[in-house]
Enzyme design. Structure first.
Site, PDB file in Angstrom:
ATOM      1  N   GLU A 125      65.620 -31.426  87.147  1.00  0.00           N
ATOM      2  CA  GLU A 125      66.336 -30.747  87.882  1.00  0.00           C
ATOM      3  C   GLU A 125      67.815 -31.478  88.076  1.00  0.00           C
ATOM      4  O   GLU A 125      67.691 -32.706  88.525  1.00  0.00           O
ATOM      5  CB  GLU A 125      65.745 -30.440  89.110  1.00  0.00           C
ATOM      6  CG  GLU A 125      66.613 -29.186  90.090  1.00  0.00           C
ATOM      7  CD  GLU A 125      66.178 -28.792  91.434  1.00  0.00           C
ATOM      8  OE1 GLU A 125      64.852 -29.263  91.691  1.00  0.00           O
ATOM      9  OE2 GLU A 125      66.503 -27.944  92.149  1.00  0.00           O
ATOM     10  N   GLY A 265      65.289 -38.003  96.922  1.00  0.00           N
ATOM     11  CA  GLY A 265      63.899 -38.284  97.570  1.00  0.00           C
ATOM     12  C   GLY A 265      62.735 -38.047  96.650  1.00  0.00           C
ATOM     13  O   GLY A 265      61.852 -38.978  96.501  1.00  0.00           O
ATOM     14  N   ALA A 266      62.585 -36.887  96.068  1.00  0.00           N
ATOM     15  CA  ALA A 266      61.299 -36.447  95.207  1.00  0.00           C
ATOM     16  C   ALA A 266      61.670 -35.281  94.598  1.00  0.00           C
ATOM     17  O   ALA A 266      62.789 -34.850  94.736  1.00  0.00           O
ATOM     18  CB  ALA A 266      60.201 -36.354  96.148  1.00  0.00           C
ATOM     19  N   MET A 267      60.648 -34.817  93.693  1.00  0.00           N
ATOM     20  CA  MET A 267      60.878 -33.808  92.781  1.00  0.00           C
ATOM     21  C   MET A 267      59.853 -33.145  92.534  1.00  0.00           C
ATOM     22  O   MET A 267      58.522 -33.705  92.231  1.00  0.00           O
ATOM     23  CB  MET A 267      61.522 -34.286  91.247  1.00  0.00           C
ATOM     24  CG  MET A 267      61.987 -33.131  90.399  1.00  0.00           C
ATOM     25  SD  MET A 267      63.004 -32.167  90.957  1.00  0.00           S
ATOM     26  CE  MET A 267      62.261 -30.460  90.244  1.00  0.00           C
ATOM     27  N   GLU A 268      59.709 -31.831  92.611  1.00  0.00           N
ATOM     28  CA  GLU A 268      58.467 -30.872  92.562  1.00  0.00           C
ATOM     29  C   GLU A 268      57.827 -30.408  91.382  1.00  0.00           C
ATOM     30  O   GLU A 268      57.391 -29.435  91.404  1.00  0.00           O
ATOM     31  CB  GLU A 268      58.964 -29.713  93.669  1.00  0.00           C
ATOM     32  CG  GLU A 268      59.744 -28.762  92.785  1.00  0.00           C
ATOM     33  CD  GLU A 268      61.299 -28.814  93.109  1.00  0.00           C
ATOM     34  OE1 GLU A 268      61.713 -29.842  93.920  1.00  0.00           O
ATOM     35  OE2 GLU A 268      61.991 -27.832  93.174  1.00  0.00           O
ATOM     36  N   HIS A 301      57.258 -31.077 101.803  1.00  0.00           N
ATOM     37  CA  HIS A 301      58.218 -30.420 101.049  1.00  0.00           C
ATOM     38  C   HIS A 301      57.885 -30.233  99.600  1.00  0.00           C
ATOM     39  O   HIS A 301      58.062 -28.962  99.012  1.00  0.00           O
ATOM     40  CB  HIS A 301      59.606 -30.930 101.258  1.00  0.00           C
ATOM     41  CG  HIS A 301      60.470 -30.367 100.879  1.00  0.00           C
ATOM     42  ND1 HIS A 301      61.587 -29.491 101.403  1.00  0.00           N
ATOM     43  CD2 HIS A 301      61.148 -30.402  99.508  1.00  0.00           C
ATOM     44  CE1 HIS A 301      62.616 -29.270 100.594  1.00  0.00           C
ATOM     45  NE2 HIS A 301      62.326 -29.663  99.447  1.00  0.00           N
ATOM     46  N   GLU A 302      57.620 -31.080  98.797  1.00  0.00           N
ATOM     47  CA  GLU A 302      57.497 -31.135  97.496  1.00  0.00           C
ATOM     48  C   GLU A 302      56.230 -30.281  97.081  1.00  0.00           C
ATOM     49  O   GLU A 302      56.078 -29.269  96.405  1.00  0.00           O
ATOM     50  CB  GLU A 302      57.259 -32.445  96.751  1.00  0.00           C
ATOM     51  CG  GLU A 302      58.472 -33.288  96.878  1.00  0.00           C
ATOM     52  CD  GLU A 302      60.036 -32.868  96.954  1.00  0.00           C
ATOM     53  OE1 GLU A 302      60.151 -31.923  95.958  1.00  0.00           O
ATOM     54  OE2 GLU A 302      60.801 -33.199  97.464  1.00  0.00           O
ATOM     55  N   HIS A 305      56.713 -26.603  97.621  1.00  0.00           N
ATOM     56  CA  HIS A 305      57.743 -26.016  96.620  1.00  0.00           C
ATOM     57  C   HIS A 305      56.798 -25.432  95.359  1.00  0.00           C
ATOM     58  O   HIS A 305      57.075 -24.525  94.519  1.00  0.00           O
ATOM     59  CB  HIS A 305      58.392 -27.076  95.862  1.00  0.00           C
ATOM     60  CG  HIS A 305      60.033 -27.348  96.395  1.00  0.00           C
ATOM     61  ND1 HIS A 305      60.562 -26.220  96.567  1.00  0.00           N
ATOM     62  CD2 HIS A 305      60.795 -28.263  96.421  1.00  0.00           C
ATOM     63  CE1 HIS A 305      61.808 -26.541  96.986  1.00  0.00           C
ATOM     64  NE2 HIS A 305      62.142 -28.121  97.044  1.00  0.00           N
ATOM     65  N   GLU A 324      65.186 -23.915  98.354  1.00  0.00           N
ATOM     66  CA  GLU A 324      65.355 -24.999  99.204  1.00  0.00           C
ATOM     67  C   GLU A 324      65.460 -25.005 100.563  1.00  0.00           C
ATOM     68  O   GLU A 324      64.908 -25.694 101.411  1.00  0.00           O
ATOM     69  CB  GLU A 324      66.763 -25.948  98.604  1.00  0.00           C
ATOM     70  CG  GLU A 324      66.630 -26.551  97.230  1.00  0.00           C
ATOM     71  CD  GLU A 324      65.388 -27.526  97.182  1.00  0.00           C
ATOM     72  OE1 GLU A 324      64.732 -27.690  98.172  1.00  0.00           O
ATOM     73  OE2 GLU A 324      65.088 -27.700  95.955  1.00  0.00           O
TER      74      GLU A 324
HETATM   75  N1  B3K Z   1      64.270 -30.236  94.075  1.00  0.00           N
HETATM   76  C1  B3K Z   1      64.729 -31.490  94.229  1.00  0.00           C
HETATM   77  C2  B3K Z   1      66.148 -32.109  94.288  1.00  0.00           C
HETATM   78  C3  B3K Z   1      66.858 -32.100  92.964  1.00  0.00           C
HETATM   79  C4  B3K Z   1      68.225 -32.557  92.956  1.00  0.00           C
HETATM   80  C5  B3K Z   1      68.810 -32.422  91.783  1.00  0.00           C
HETATM   81  N2  B3K Z   1      70.102 -33.452  91.591  1.00  0.00           N
HETATM   82  C6  B3K Z   1      63.919 -32.168  95.363  1.00  0.00           C
HETATM   83  C7  B3K Z   1      63.625 -31.055  96.219  1.00  0.00           C
HETATM   84  O1  B3K Z   1      64.674 -30.728  96.992  1.00  0.00           O
HETATM   85  O2  B3K Z   1      62.533 -30.933  96.632  1.00  0.00           O
HETATM   86 ZN    ZN Z   2      63.188 -29.068  97.879  1.00  0.00          ZN
END
Ligand code: B3K
Ligand code: ZN
Length: 898
Positions: A125, A265-268, A301-302, A305, A324
């Site tokens: 992402e 922070g992290a990615m879902e 949060h993740e 998602h 988001e």
């Molecule tokens: N969806 C990702 C963020 C991606 C950022 C890309 N530059 C994390 C989050 O909001 O959970």
């Molecule tokens: Zn998010």
């Protein structure tokens, strides 16, 4: 047509559905750090809902094209170029096989496929998948993925991707393979793979429907002792989403993987969340209470998602807040429920206060600068620049307003309808709003303005009491004040603002509320007024005494409220308001008003004096044992320097710092004995506990310690801090003690106690990168002194062997901490901070544009500063604009200078 003024501006209005669809994707990876071969076989067909295109245009970046075949035969009409691959004269429906090569070892952007500590990770992402293979890399193209990973078994014993593991086995030459299949269609931005030497904490849980699920938290072997809290947070998240929203985990297996090089922070990613180590690893010795709660929030949060983002995703990136804003709202509610359950309003309020503080300090500032944009932006140059406070935090406030309007049940009904209509689809913010409107039988056309108008609304309030008629009228007026051009262009009309209000009587109790025309007063003593016009009057009847209004309770809308309270009235609200948020708010207003008056005097060099009634109001909070320690800590913490500077007609960080320090000293000296008593009373002896109560005690105790360091004679504070440092059994107390020692030593530019603790801290935690990040950050944010500028320390630390610009956490801990979290030192009159900033933005631009662009934003409010600072900020911006290459940084600095 390209817009020549702003090259490559992408506009929401230009959205068109994709000309082709991709139904299935089979990816095969031969993982080698410098040269990874990717074979991608896709089923492609023309989109029946789009106009017929002459060719298929796939996105691709930094790829070496090897070959293309259609239906098994070499395809000669494939033309690779800088941004992708153009395929001429393709059939209507076909199987396309593409082979390409990428270089993960050299990928310092941390977007696409890259190597960190010898292991492979991905981040797709928003547009990283095109750095892995050629694709229709846009969220409205959803496909079923199967993934085969092949790699050296000795170097990469663990091979992970999304979904379920189908098979694994040996290959010749010491290699092995694993094959994964994701049972859900997904857009490419949710693809992930991980390969390397990792171990997992595992747990099996049963979900609501009785199905067993495998949960794993994957880390490097030496970090396994820091995974328990992340696992617990995951289990709590799974339970909470079932209970609160009826949403169950839809996969047999759910994995979290920690990586130390990560842009955010992290990615879902579906079933394979990839996390910055900062939001996974914790034990009492290495992580603070704040770290523990951040981990809970980000894991939540993740995980959330998985439904809001993955099962229902975004049609295009302008809709980013669809997933988001909604998911931030969900994680905020999760944290509030974990802290206080559904009913402990005071405990829930502490979470609310923390969230609102962030929103007001960061998002309101964003709205007042050149990056101001609506929750659903109209255009962008680089989408990664729009993962903003506005899209996330204001977006969350917009979602919260539906709940405020319709109640928890009405909101839940809306969400149920949203999933019923859109499960498996890529949709828009309008689709979400329509689901909420239809489920509650409401027309929410006006509410759309919250998505399309930028800037922070202002609500000014006038009140009138008619004693003879026992009527109390509240007149609300909304507008935007002097918005920046970027915001003004978008402002079209009044918003639907849910405005929560209560009326307080002379005894401090809430009065019953009966609006004109109603037969009797309502049960609740808080009413949500639906404020929809530019100016609107609400009249309460049978009001037997002149009340004090409690406005915008629980911060029911992301607006600025203007009302002329007297100091006495604010002190009264601070002591009595039944709405805990507004009690805190009253104290903040009181402090902000005093601090701004002092800063204005400091700016002219006038002597500072302070009103004793404010000291008395703070003393009452400090000693009020009916209030929770966590709440007292929040109420006694002064507004931040950044927030205060933002409130001035011309931001003057030095004057703000002088004013805030003056007040801190005054409160420290005036309440010395109380601070000492509170310090002693709130010690938490015995084993460390992570509960909100224990964390509240530590927070209040450490706030007391920090005030004590401001005493004219700080010997006591230094003694307490040094002892706390030595005996601490947890990082919260140890880091607070170190910070107190640095603060006490600031005027002399150091002390033996502070130096001893700094050296000890480094030696003790040398092998813990996240703790060494704290060591850098504490020094970068230290107060410093007139003759001891912090920039000297920062420049020296840049050459420390443990500093590494390529690691985003480390760069943030030193550079960002200084440039964004130490305003008085960063904005030094000699411009030394800005020169440093320019050097670092330029250096980062060449390595990692996303991180560079974040740093670039620390000068965007330059026009709001005093003239001398403004000139030197502009010079630094111009220098950066002349040298940087990435689209990311260019967009930021060009908007700032425009
Ligand atoms: N969806 C990702 C963020 C991606 C950022 C890309 N530059 C994390 C989050 O909001 O959970
Ligand atoms: Zn998010």
């Amino acid at each position: 047509m390209a817009d020549t003024a702003t090259p490559n501006l992408i506009r929401r209005a230009d959205y068109a559905p994709p000309a082709f669809l991709i139904d299935t994707v089979a990816l095969e990876f031969d993982l080698v750090p410098e040269r990874t071969v990717v074979r991608n076989t896709m089923r492609v067909r023309r989109n029946p809902d789009a106009s017929r295109a002459a060719h298929l245009e796939l996105m691709g970046e930094q790829l070496e094209f090897v070959s293309a075949a259609i239906d098994g035969k070499p395809f000669p009409n494939a033309h690779p170029h800088e941004h992708g691959l153009l395929l001429d004269q393709v059939p209507d429906s076909f199987e396309l096989t593409l082979t390409s090569i990428c270089n993960p070892a050299e990928n310092t952007t941390l977007s696409g496929l890259y190597v960190s500590s010898g292991n492979f990770f991905t981040q797709c992402e928003a547009e990283g998948f095109r750095r892995i293979t050629y694709f229709l890399d846009r969220p409205d193209v959803m496909a079923s993925f199967t993934v085969t990973l092949r790699a050296s078994k000795a170097d990469y014993p663990v091979l992970l991707s999304n979904g379920n593991l189908l098979e694994q086995g040996e290959l010749p030459d010491g290699r092995h393979f694993a094959r994964w299949e994701d049972p859900f269609r997904k857009p490419s931005y949710l693809f992930a793979l991980v390969a390397g030497k990792l171990v997992a904490l595992e747990e099996r849980v049963k979900t609501g429907s009785g199905k067993e699920k495998l949960l794993q938290v994957w880390v490097e072997p030496h970090d396994l002792d820091k995974t328990r809290h992340a696992m617990d947070s995951l289990i709590h998240s799974i339970r909470w989403d079932e209970q609160r929203f009826g949403l169950e985990l839809d996969l047999d297996r759910f994995m979290i993987v920690a990586v130390s090089d990560f842009n955010m922070g992290a990615m879902e990613n579906k079933g394979l969340n990839i996390f910055n180590t900062k939001y996974v690893l914790a034990n009492p010795e290495t992580a603070t209470d704040t770290d523990f709660s951040n981990i809970e929030a980000v894991v939540g949060h993740e995980y959330f998602h998985n439904w809001t983002g993955n099962r229902v995703t975004c049609r295009d990136w302008f809709q980013l807040s669809l997933k988001e804003g909604l998911t931030v709202f969900r994680d905020q509610e999760f944290s509030a429920d974990m802290a206080g359950g559904a009913t402990d309003e005071a405990a829930r309020a502490t979470k609310r206060i923390e969230d609102v503080r962030v929103l007001r300090q960061m998002q309101f500032a964003e709205d007042a600068g050149p990056m101001a944009h609506p929750v659903r932006p109209e255009s962008y140059v680089e989408i990664n620049n729009f993962y903003t406070m506005t899209v996330y935090e204001k977006g969350s406030e917009v979602v919260r307003m539906y709940q405020t309007l319709f109640g928890r049940d009405g909101f839940r009904n809306g969400l149920d309808l949203y999933f019923k209509r859109h499960d498996g689809q890529a949709v828009t913010c309008d689709d979400f709003r329509h689901a909420l409107a239809d489920a509650n039988g409401r027309d929410l056309a006006q509410f759309e303005r919250w998505y399309s108008q930028a800037g922070t609304p202002r609500v000014s309030v006038r009140t009138r009491y008619d004693a003879a008629q026992q009527r109390y009228s509240v007149t609300l007026r909304q507008g935007y004040g002097d918005a920046v051009p970027a915001a003004r262009e978008t402002q079209k009309g009044p918003l639907l603002i849910p405005f929560a209000i209560g009326l307080i009587g002379k005894d401090g109790r809430d009065l019953p509320l009966q609006l004109d025309g109603e037969a009797k007063s309502s049960e609740s003593t808080t009413r949500v007024l639906e404020f929809t016009q530019t100016e609107q009057t609400f009249t309460f009847v049978n009001v037997g005494q002149e009340p004090l209004p409690s406005l915008l309770r629980n911060f029911s809308a992301p607006v600025i409220v203007e009302y002329d309270y007297t100091g006495e009235q604010l002190a009264f609200l601070l002591a009595h308001d039944s709405d805990p948020f507004n009690r805190w708010e009253a104290g903040q207003r009181l402090a902000t008003r005093e601090l701004l008056a002092l800063a204005a005097r400091a700016a002219t060099g006038a002597a500072l004096q302070f009103d004793d009634s404010v000291v008395a109001a703070f003393a009452r909070v400090l000693t009020d044992e009916t209030l929770s320690p966590a709440f007292r800590e929040l109420a006694l913490m002064l507004p931040s320097e950044a927030y205060l500077a933002e409130q001035m007609a011309e931001s003057n960080p030095a004057a703000v710092h002088a004013a805030r320090q003056f007040v801190r000293k005054r409160l420290a000296n005036a309440l010395r004995d109380d601070w000492l008593k509170v310090y002693e009373q709130h010690r938490t002896p015995g084993a460390y506990e992570t509960t909100p109560e224990a964390a509240g005690h530590r927070a209040l105790k450490n706030l007391a310690l920090s005030y004590l360091t401001e005493l004219d004679d700080s010997a006591d504070a230094v003694r307490l801090a040094a002892a706390q440092y030595e005996t601490a059994n947890n990082m919260t107390d140890r880091a607070a003690a170190l910070s107190a020692l640095l603060n006490a030593a600031a005027p002399q530019g150091g002390s033996p106690e502070a130096q001893h603790a700094l050296d000890d801290f480094y030696r003790r935690f040398e092998k813990e990168p996240l703790v060494i990040d704290k060591w850098f950050a504490l020094q970068a944010t230290q107060r410093g002194g007139a003759r001891h500028p912090v920039i000297d320390t920062v420049r020296k630390l840049m050459t420390h062997p443990a500093f590494n610009l390529k690691n985003p956490n480390r760069a943030r801990s030193l550079i960002f901490s200084f440039c964004a979290a130490n305003p008085a030192q960063f904005h030094a009159a000699d411009g030394s901070g800005y020169a440093f900033w320019a050097e670092q933005v330029i250096a980062l631009d060449a390595l990692n544009p996303q991180v560079a662009a974040r740093l670039a934003r620390s000068l965007e409010l330059w026009r709001r500063f005093t003239p001398a600072l403004r000139d030197s900020m502009r010079a630094a911006l111009e220098k950066v604009a002349a040298q940087v290459k990435s689209r990311d940084v260019r967009e930021i600095v060009e908007k700032a200078l425009a």
